[in-house]
Design a protein around this motif. Structure first.
Motif, short mmCIF file in Angstrom:
data_model
loop_
_atom_site.label_atom_id
_atom_site.label_comp_id
_atom_site.label_asym_id
_atom_site.label_seq_id
_atom_site.Cartn_x
_atom_site.Cartn_y
_atom_site.Cartn_z
N ARG A 388 -7.65 -5.82 -1.01
CA ARG A 388 -6.29 -5.50 -0.61
C ARG A 388 -5.35 -5.74 -1.78
O ARG A 388 -5.52 -6.69 -2.56
CB ARG A 388 -5.85 -6.35 0.57
N GLY A 389 -4.34 -4.89 -1.91
CA GLY A 389 -3.41 -5.02 -3.02
C GLY A 389 -2.03 -4.48 -2.68
O GLY A 389 -1.84 -3.78 -1.69
N HIS A 390 -1.09 -4.82 -3.56
CA HIS A 390 0.26 -4.26 -3.47
C HIS A 390 0.50 -3.42 -4.71
O HIS A 390 0.38 -3.91 -5.83
CB HIS A 390 1.32 -5.36 -3.37
N VAL A 401 -3.82 -8.96 -3.11
CA VAL A 401 -3.17 -9.70 -2.02
C VAL A 401 -4.25 -10.40 -1.22
O VAL A 401 -5.11 -9.76 -0.63
CB VAL A 401 -2.36 -8.76 -1.11
N ALA A 415 -0.50 -5.79 2.51
CA ALA A 415 -1.04 -4.90 1.49
C ALA A 415 -0.65 -3.46 1.79
O ALA A 415 -0.47 -3.08 2.94
CB ALA A 415 -2.56 -5.03 1.43
N ASP A 416 -0.50 -2.67 0.73
CA ASP A 416 -0.24 -1.24 0.90
C ASP A 416 -1.19 -0.39 0.08
O ASP A 416 -0.95 0.79 -0.14
CB ASP A 416 1.21 -0.91 0.55
#
Length: 440
Positions: A388-390, A401, A415-416
């Motif tokens: 997961r990350g931003h 994230v 996260a997006d």
């Protein structure tokens, strides 16, 4: 490519195998509002010019250009007001030399008029002792109505919407393949289409399995947890364009699960389960669906009558199941039960299924290259990892994230994007470019 479950599948192989068995849903004709979110399967042309007649874009006075050419604040043009024109007017006064017609926004331009003078450029008819609010309820279609003083000159076509200025007759309004959102629905209504032929939104039934699951508003007994997967996956299916139905959590009982799925087949184009697909003693989905036989209306042993469970070279989401069941060969995707594993699996496999059935061109999420702002110390060799990350659009960077654990629901909610670490990479240094799947 082997179809067996006794080997490790790559992410790409599993997805290709699923999508290769599917085709878009058959088109149907729907009323406009029922077609929202659906994909158009026909080109729609404009039958009549839009707008179909010249009309005013302002509240004001329809005038001849020559009559206002010398108008100025200190020397206004004084015009005879011969009547009012409201939106929807059928019988129109003819504007002659030295005359004007009071006109409302959207009203047809009367014969003889060449421009519209906004009411703000006039005295509003105050000089005639007849100044009133410029509304549709104040119109007076009868003959002479006093006079108006115009303080600025008008130019030809000023504040006049020309016939066909939006679209000419015969123009392409919407092309086949267009997803119908509110503006597209509005355009179809504007050109006179009450129904339209589209591919329907897939109906997706989502259910979780596990005797430990309770509803979010229920008190937790020892050993129980709230069912979050069915809510997240139902919301994800709706966001992908489907009509989604959530079924309450199903206990770890083989016959109960089979009966529940059989009951749902009548309203499902896709069934999605979460949980019970690993190798534990209570992995009920795997036990119930590995060989459905003719309990779902198929000949025993047929490809349509069972779900194949596979081990994928990915983290999270290693155990996956896919098959087609029932008389209509309804696709069923069995996802792992950990919340992050279930959601990542949805994005990688279920969302493309929904988009394929819809018939849209963009089946997959957008993937971009971005610099990873922090190091990723460990990634399992031979597995494609999804962290997961931003993603920062301004800088082109992505920040991890939370950790890699598949139970971290809070991190997932913040996260997006998904950071992709390929099978051959075991660590990523800060500043390294990586593939990023954009979720937002």
């Amino acid at each position: 490519m082997s179809q067996g479950a006794d080997r490790v599948w790559s992410v790409s192989e599993h997805l290709a195998n699923i999508l290769g068995q599917l085709a878009p849903l058959d088109p149907i004709e729907l009323q406009l509002l029922d077609a929202q979110g659906c994909v158009l399967v026909e080109d729609v042309t404009v039958p009549v010019a839009l707008p179909p007649f010249e009309n005013s874009s302002m509240d004001g006075y329809a005038v001849r250009v020559a009559d206002t050419r010398a108008a100025a604040p200190e020397h206004p043009a004084v015009l005879e007001v011969i009547g009012d024109v409201a939106a929807g007017s059928g019988v129109l006064p003819t504007v002659g030399p030295g005359q004007a017609a009071r006109i409302m926004t959207g009203a047809p331009i009367p014969p003889g008029a060449e421009a519209v003078v906004p009411v703000e450029w006039t005295d509003g008819g105050a000089g005639s002792g007849r100044a009133t609010a410029m509304t549709a309820h104040s119109v007076d279609p009868s003959g002479a109505a006093g006079e108006v003083r115009v303080h600025q000159p008008a130019t030809a076509g000023q504040f006049v919407r020309a016939r066909g200025s939006d679209a000419a007759a015969g123009d392409l309004a919407l092309a086949a393949g267009t997803v119908l959102g509110p503006p597209q629905i509005g355009l179809l209504a504007a050109v006179g289409r009450g129904t339209v032929t589209v591919r329907p939104r897939p109906r997706v039934v989502v259910l979780s399995t596990g005797s430990e699951l309770v509803e979010p508003d229920e008190e937790l007994a020892p050993g129980r947890i709230h069912d979050s997967n069915s809510y997240a996956l139902t919301a994800a299916a709706r966001a992908a364009g489907a009509i989604a139905y959530r079924v309450g959590a199903v206990a770890d009982e083989v016959e109960t699960l089979r009966a529940t799925i059989e009951d749902q087949l009548i309203r499902a184009d896709v069934i999605v389960t979460s949980g019970g697909v690993s190798v534990g003693a209570y992995d009920v989905v795997k036990e119930a669906l590995s060989s459905l036989g003719d309990s779902f209306g198929d000949d025993a042993g047929s490809a349509a009558g069972f779900v194949q469970f596979r081990e994928l070279a990915m983290q999270p989401g290693k155990p996956q199941g896919f098959g087609r069941i029932g008389p209509d060969r309804t696709p069923l995707l069995a996802l792992p039960g950990n919340p992050v594993s279930a959601y990542v699996s949805f994005e990688l496999f279920v969302r493309p299924v929904i988009r394929t059935l819809m018939g849209v061109g963009a089946v997959h999420r957008e993937v971009v290259r971005a610099r990873c702002s922090a190091a990723i110390d460990r990634s399992p060799e031979g597995k494609r990892q999804f962290l997961r990350g931003h993603y920062d659009h301004a800088t082109g960077t992505v920040t991890p994230v939370g950790g890699a654990a598949s139970h971290l629901v809070k991190a997932l909610a913040h996260a997006d994007a998904l950071i992709v670490v390929s099978e051959a990479v075991t660590s990523v240094a800060a500043g390294t470019e990586v593939d990023v799947v954009l979720l937002d």
